[in-house]
Design an enzyme around this catalytic site. Structure first.
Site, PDB file in Angstrom:
ATOM      1  N   ARG A 190       0.836  -1.217   0.000  1.00 23.21           N
ATOM      2  CA  ARG A 190       0.000   0.000   0.000  1.00 23.21           C
ATOM      3  C   ARG A 190       0.863   1.257   0.000  1.00 23.21           C
ATOM      4  O   ARG A 190       0.541   2.244  -0.682  1.00 23.21           O
ATOM      5  CB  ARG A 190      -0.917  -0.008   1.218  1.00 23.21           C
ATOM      6  CG  ARG A 190      -1.717   1.280   1.398  1.00 23.21           C
ATOM      7  CD  ARG A 190      -2.673   1.179   2.562  1.00 23.21           C
ATOM      8  NE  ARG A 190      -3.278   2.462   2.878  1.00 23.21           N
ATOM      9  CZ  ARG A 190      -2.838   3.297   3.805  1.00 23.21           C
ATOM     10  NH1 ARG A 190      -1.763   2.977   4.521  1.00 23.21           N
ATOM     11  NH2 ARG A 190      -3.441   4.447   4.033  1.00 23.21           N
ATOM     12  N   SER A 230      -6.841   3.436   0.880  1.00 24.66           N
ATOM     13  CA  SER A 230      -6.790   2.872   2.229  1.00 24.66           C
ATOM     14  C   SER A 230      -6.635   1.359   2.133  1.00 24.66           C
ATOM     15  O   SER A 230      -6.466   0.783   1.048  1.00 24.66           O
ATOM     16  CB  SER A 230      -8.061   3.231   2.997  1.00 24.66           C
ATOM     17  OG  SER A 230      -9.202   2.643   2.386  1.00 24.66           O
ATOM     18  N   ASP A 237     -19.665   5.073  10.447  1.00 27.08           N
ATOM     19  CA  ASP A 237     -20.179   5.803  11.603  1.00 27.08           C
ATOM     20  C   ASP A 237     -20.305   7.273  11.224  1.00 27.08           C
ATOM     21  O   ASP A 237     -19.307   7.940  10.961  1.00 27.08           O
ATOM     22  CB  ASP A 237     -19.227   5.630  12.788  1.00 27.08           C
ATOM     23  CG  ASP A 237     -19.708   6.394  14.014  1.00 27.08           C
ATOM     24  OD1 ASP A 237     -20.923   6.403  14.272  1.00 27.08           O
ATOM     25  OD2 ASP A 237     -18.860   6.998  14.716  1.00 27.08           O
ATOM     26  N   SER A 250     -17.181  -4.515   8.413  1.00 21.64           N
ATOM     27  CA  SER A 250     -17.262  -3.389   9.340  1.00 21.64           C
ATOM     28  C   SER A 250     -15.883  -3.157   9.942  1.00 21.64           C
ATOM     29  O   SER A 250     -15.338  -4.035  10.612  1.00 21.64           O
ATOM     30  CB  SER A 250     -18.281  -3.683  10.458  1.00 21.64           C
ATOM     31  OG  SER A 250     -18.298  -2.635  11.404  1.00 21.64           O
ATOM     32  N   ASN A 251     -15.322  -1.986   9.675  1.00 24.10           N
ATOM     33  CA  ASN A 251     -13.968  -1.678  10.136  1.00 24.10           C
ATOM     34  C   ASN A 251     -14.041  -0.961  11.480  1.00 24.10           C
ATOM     35  O   ASN A 251     -13.889   0.249  11.568  1.00 24.10           O
ATOM     36  CB  ASN A 251     -13.240  -0.835   9.096  1.00 24.10           C
ATOM     37  CG  ASN A 251     -11.759  -0.709   9.395  1.00 24.10           C
ATOM     38  OD1 ASN A 251     -11.242  -1.342  10.313  1.00 24.10           O
ATOM     39  ND2 ASN A 251     -11.067   0.110   8.622  1.00 24.10           N
ATOM     40  N   GLY A 260     -10.578  -5.494  13.245  1.00 24.89           N
ATOM     41  CA  GLY A 260     -10.020  -4.786  14.389  1.00 24.89           C
ATOM     42  C   GLY A 260      -8.899  -3.847  13.976  1.00 24.89           C
ATOM     43  O   GLY A 260      -8.541  -3.728  12.803  1.00 24.89           O
ATOM     44  N   ILE A 305      -5.052  -2.388  13.636  1.00 21.80           N
ATOM     45  CA  ILE A 305      -3.769  -2.980  13.273  1.00 21.80           C
ATOM     46  C   ILE A 305      -2.771  -2.684  14.396  1.00 21.80           C
ATOM     47  O   ILE A 305      -2.589  -1.522  14.778  1.00 21.80           O
ATOM     48  CB  ILE A 305      -3.274  -2.440  11.927  1.00 21.80           C
ATOM     49  CG1 ILE A 305      -4.289  -2.750  10.816  1.00 21.80           C
ATOM     50  CG2 ILE A 305      -1.915  -3.020  11.579  1.00 21.80           C
ATOM     51  CD1 ILE A 305      -3.931  -2.154   9.472  1.00 21.80           C
ATOM     52  N   HIS A 357     -26.184 -19.489  10.824  1.00 15.39           N
ATOM     53  CA  HIS A 357     -25.895 -20.910  11.010  1.00 15.39           C
ATOM     54  C   HIS A 357     -26.962 -21.814  10.387  1.00 15.39           C
ATOM     55  O   HIS A 357     -26.803 -23.044  10.386  1.00 15.39           O
ATOM     56  CB  HIS A 357     -25.767 -21.231  12.510  1.00 15.39           C
ATOM     57  CG  HIS A 357     -24.747 -22.286  12.807  1.00 15.39           C
ATOM     58  ND1 HIS A 357     -24.302 -23.194  11.859  1.00 15.39           N
ATOM     59  CD2 HIS A 357     -24.061 -22.584  13.940  1.00 15.39           C
ATOM     60  CE1 HIS A 357     -23.401 -23.988  12.402  1.00 15.39           C
ATOM     61  NE2 HIS A 357     -23.234 -23.649  13.663  1.00 15.39           N
ATOM     62  N   ASP A 365     -22.059 -23.440   7.743  1.00 16.55           N
ATOM     63  CA  ASP A 365     -21.453 -24.178   8.852  1.00 16.55           C
ATOM     64  C   ASP A 365     -20.085 -23.590   9.176  1.00 16.55           C
ATOM     65  O   ASP A 365     -19.517 -22.800   8.406  1.00 16.55           O
ATOM     66  CB  ASP A 365     -21.323 -25.660   8.510  1.00 16.55           C
ATOM     67  CG  ASP A 365     -20.534 -25.886   7.234  1.00 16.55           C
ATOM     68  OD1 ASP A 365     -19.303 -25.723   7.257  1.00 16.55           O
ATOM     69  OD2 ASP A 365     -21.171 -26.204   6.202  1.00 16.55           O
TER      70      ASP A 365
END
Length: 474
Positions: A283, A298, A341, A391-392, A416, A418, A444, A448
């Site tokens: 990147r 990004s 957000d 979702s970051n 999550g 970095i 579910h 599976d």
């Protein structure tokens, strides 16, 4: 008794006569209210009830957030009338007619209903603008009215022929990027937009459409960012001593509906960690190239493209289950949503047809969605039709999460932050690694744990060895 009513038309220059029946002389006293006589010249118009047409996605009511006109103002076709907020998006309603606003049917923050009058407009019938049936009552929704509902923003430039083409294909001009002079929308722009929505691949144009012109000055390279300590937002503290009750509206209302439906889905979770050391290096090499094209690059475009490549191998994660749980629909398009957000609340716009997009094209579309999301101008098309979501949460903080599947989708991933952590290589030596954790949730009933794990492993391999994506890119 029949009284001869005369109306003068200053703009046309002729006398229009009508006969109105009244029953006593008292009626003459209130002739101004009944529009029987006037002391000054007026336009010979008729009152049209401009109704709120169908916004789509089953929306039946919206909140009036802002009026751009007031009673007595003159409006033209495509002029903005008001901004309304549904539980999915903010939409600007534009005028269908040329005329004068005579009545606003709602105040700010009132609930407006689809099919009900929004404003009354006095139009000049001598120009043949409105059909006779529109004077008293219009259908709850007309195709032409729908095309006049545009996302809030600048006024679009297009010829009548282009507007007709957009109307026939039910395309909002405000969602099309114009490539003509002064951002004018051309016929080719409509065709390219239509092809993108349907997943068709158009032949490449002789000119480089993907690469925008070089900016006059390149943005300065960002300096090394020091570790930022979260600072609470300074707000004036007001203690009224009383409870405050507010209605659930807008995006909050959408969240209530969506999450209530989501809790009916039996979830299971799966977590893993990814070493992004090689991706971070790649990147850094590509960021200057993207900047010269006017695009901010990004990590998310890489995450999205890797997910799409994984969905090609495990299409059940890009499917939907009907309400009776009898049929599974495997989606052809990878419309991958990205949770954002915003000040209006949580919104999840999606990048359409990721399976036929390059990493750069995904980055460009993310830039567009993020700018519109920050301004609260995302359209219904941007917020609907998603088939898979990422979702970051790491941009705010946190390592693990328990994301909730957004029906009718069947899988979602939460990324999550970095972190620089020590790890061991094959020789047992400690090295510095850039580690990110991912938390998957899946339905579910049709997915599976083994399938979710295999998909995650494939996604992980693409990100830990980004050069391997070249083998599967199309």
């Amino acid at each position: 008794v029949c009284i001869h009513r005369v109306r003068s038309c200053s703009s046309i220059g002729f006398i229009k006569s009508k006969y109105v029946c009244v029953f006593d002389k008292a009626a003459l006293k209130f002739s101004h209210q009944q529009r029987l006589f006037r002391t000054s010249a007026v336009s010979c118009g008729q009152i049209v009830q401009f109704k709120l047409s169908d916004i789509g996605e089953g929306i039946m009511e919206v909140t009036v957030k802002e009026w751009y006109i007031k009673e007595g103002d003159s409006v033209s076709q495509f002029d903005s009338i008001c901004e309304v907020q549904s539980d999915k998006a903010s939409v600007t309603i534009t005028s269908r007619y040329d005329g004068i606003i005579r009545k606003l049917h709602y105040n700010l923050d009132d609930i407006a209903y689809v099919g009900k009058p929004l404003v009354d407009i006095e139009i000049d019938t001598s120009k043949g603008v409105a059909p006779e049936e529109d004077v008293v009552e219009t259908p709850p929704m007309s195709h032409e009215e729908h095309t006049h509902q545009e996302i809030k923003g600048r006024k679009t430039l297009a010829t009548p022929a282009v507007r007709r083409l957009a109307m026939e294909n039910n395309i909002k001009l405000s969602e099309v990027v114009g490539t003509g002079k002064d951002n004018r929308i051309l016929k080719e722009d409509i065709l390219n937009y239509l092809a993108k929505q349907t997943g068709a691949i158009l032949p490449l144009s002789p000119k480089a459409e993907i690469v925008p012109p070089l900016p006059k000055s390149l943005p300065a390279a960002p300096k090394d960012k020091a570790h930022k300590i979260p600072v609470p937002v300074s707000r004036p503290l007001v203690f009224s001593g009383k409870d405050k009750t507010e209605p659930v509206t807008g995006f909050q209302k959408a969240m209530v509906k969506t999450m209530s439906a989501a809790l009916k889905i039996p979830h299971f979770g799966y977590c893993d960690e990814i070493d992004l050391t090689h991706l971070i290096q790649l990147r850094e090499e590509l960021k200057p190239v993207a900047q010269t094209r006017g695009i901010k690059l990004s990590f998310m475009p890489f995450f999205i493209k890797a997910a799409s490549l994984g969905l090609l191998q495990y299409p059940v994660l890009n499917a939907s289950l009907d309400e009776s749980c009898q049929n599974v629909t495997y989606k052809a398009s990878h419309n991958i949503g990205v949770a954002m957000d915003t000040e209006q609340g949580l919104i999840v716009p999606n990048v359409k047809n990721v399976q036929v997009c390059s990493v750069f094209e995904i980055a460009a579309e993310l830039n567009r969605l993020q700018s519109l999301g920050s301004a609260g101008q995302l359209g219904t098309n941007d917020l609907t039709g998603g088939t898979f979501t990422l979702s970051n949460i790491g941009t705010i903080g946190g390592t693990y999460a328990k994301p909730v599947v957004l029906p009718p989708e069947v899988a979602i991933g939460a990324l999550g932050k970095i972190q620089v952590l020590p790890r061991f290589n094959e020789k047992g030596e400690v090295f510095k690694a850039q580690i990110m954790n991912v938390s998957w949730s899946a339905d579910h009933r049709i997915i599976d744990g083994a399938t979710m794990a295999r998909f995650s492993n494939l996604w992980k391999s693409y990100l830990e060895n980004p050069a391997s994506m070249l083998l599967d890119l199309k």
